[in-house]
Scaffold this active site. Structure first.
Site, PDB file in Angstrom:
ATOM      1  N   SER A 167      23.807  17.735  40.672  1.00 36.22           N
ATOM      2  CA  SER A 167      24.893  19.184  40.075  1.00 36.22           C
ATOM      3  C   SER A 167      25.208  18.332  39.075  1.00 36.22           C
ATOM      4  CB  SER A 167      26.490  18.804  40.971  1.00 36.22           C
ATOM      5  OG  SER A 167      27.444  19.423  40.381  1.00 36.22           O
ATOM      6  N   ASP A 262      25.738  28.907  47.549  1.00 38.64           N
ATOM      7  CA  ASP A 262      26.038  28.411  45.861  1.00 38.64           C
ATOM      8  C   ASP A 262      26.119  28.715  44.609  1.00 38.64           C
ATOM      9  OD1 ASP A 262      26.146  25.877  44.352  1.00 38.64           O
ATOM     10  OD2 ASP A 262      24.450  24.900  44.382  1.00 38.64           O
ATOM     11  N   HIS A 292      26.381  23.918  48.724  1.00 42.31           N
ATOM     12  CA  HIS A 292      26.814  22.704  47.336  1.00 42.31           C
ATOM     13  C   HIS A 292      27.348  21.608  48.014  1.00 42.31           C
ATOM     14  CE1 HIS A 292      27.024  22.037  43.078  1.00 42.31           C
ATOM     15  NE2 HIS A 292      27.652  21.307  43.157  1.00 42.31           N
TER      16      HIS A 292
END
Length: 321
Positions: A167, A262, A292
């Site tokens: 991320s 996501d 996610h």
């Protein structure tokens, strides 16, 4: 009021469905409504009393940077030190530039070290909004430079250092590679990226398809970005959002992992495609049935274990040349 379940819920596997339900119970509001301090208190992981993956060597480091120092943690696979300096993955945790700690990535880093035979060095860069862009990136740039320079003392082969992250950490890993390319510095041997946050446009279909997905939705994505760059940031900066780079040619080979449910998914997969188009070797896998954040939860999601196995295999093959 419309109580119909979102369409993406049918895409989640049983484990992800259960975890999504638990998140909705534990979080009184969405992350962007909680604010940094409350979100950290509720989401950041506490230190584990008994790690699942035990290693002979886990060392706390203090890494000098241009503004002082940051904490880091070195994980060495059992027996790796006896073979001399070895390959190393520099890992940058996720958390939207606002959340995340060394402890939150601890089990993941242990699993990668044990499964790949690589040493893993996890960095605790400065967080936003207290430290806005480019503070986190500067920490990562300085730490990577120090690790490469200090490699002999740390049992690291300076010719075999890869960089990775999930991320926001994936964003920082890609930006680090772009920075070093532009400076003409030696590049990492690879990028290992889990759903990297590489764009600031929020326009690809997954941002609307999964706008209210578990943990990270569209509102969270925008909120995290504003915490990192500031509301007045003009955009278009490739070191903030690597998708803005004019060219990705010459960057290190990449392994890119995405989650089916996501908002970031389409951005990350578009980045993988751009790398391919610019001649960079890329392996990309979309993990079905998860959302996610799954990658770091190796004790929770079966898909996370599969993803870690893919990373470990990728690193083993990389070190064999």
């Amino acid at each position: 009021m419309n109580d119909a379940a979102p369409a993406w819920r049918n895409l989640l596997d049983d484990q992800a469905t259960a975890v999504a339900g638990l998140i909705s119970q534990l979080l009184p509001k969405r992350l962007h409504e909680l604010g940094p301090e409350q979100a950290r208190a509720l989401v950041n992981s506490a230190p584990s009393a008994e790690p699942i993956t035990r290693l002979d060597h886990v060392e706390q480091l203090t890494v000098p940077t241009r503004t002082g120092a940051i904490a880091a943690r070195l994980y060495r696979a059992d027996g790796a030190g006896s073979r001399g300096p070895g390959p190393t993955l520099v890992y940058l945790h996720g958390g939207g530039f606002v959340l995340g700690t060394l402890d939150g990535a601890d089990e993941l880093c242990r699993a990668i070290a044990a499964g790949s035979g690589w040493t893993v060095v996890s960095l605790e860069y400065r967080l936003a909004p207290e430290n806005k862009y480019p503070a986190a990136l500067e920490d990562c740039i300085d730490a990577y430079t120090w690790l490469a320079r200090s490699a002999p003392d740390l049992g690291i082969d300076p010719a075999q250092i890869a960089v990775g992250g999930d991320s926001a950490g994936g964003n920082l890993a890609t930006a680090l590679c772009l920075y070093r390319r532009e400076k003409g510095d030696t590049l990492p041997v690879a990028q290992v990226l889990a759903y990297p946050a590489v764009d600031d446009g929020f326009t690809r279909p997954s941002w609307s398809d999964f706008a209210d997905a578990p943990l990270l939705g569209a509102a969270e994505g925008r909120w995290f970005w504003e915490q990192y760059t500031g509301a007045g940031h003009p955009g278009g900066d490739p070191l903030a959002a690597p998708m803005h780079a004019e060219s990705l040619r010459g960057l290190p080979p990449a392994l890119i992992i995405t989650a089916e449910v996501d908002p970031i998914r389409d951005d990350a997969e578009a980045y993988a495609q751009r790398l391919r188009e610019d001649g960079v070797p890329v392996s990309s896998t979309r993990y079905r049935g998860v959302f996610h954040g799954f990658f770091t939860e190796v004790t929770v999601f079966a898909q996370a274990k599969h993803a870690v196995e893919e990373v470990c295999q990728y690193l083993r093959e990389l070190s064999r040349g």
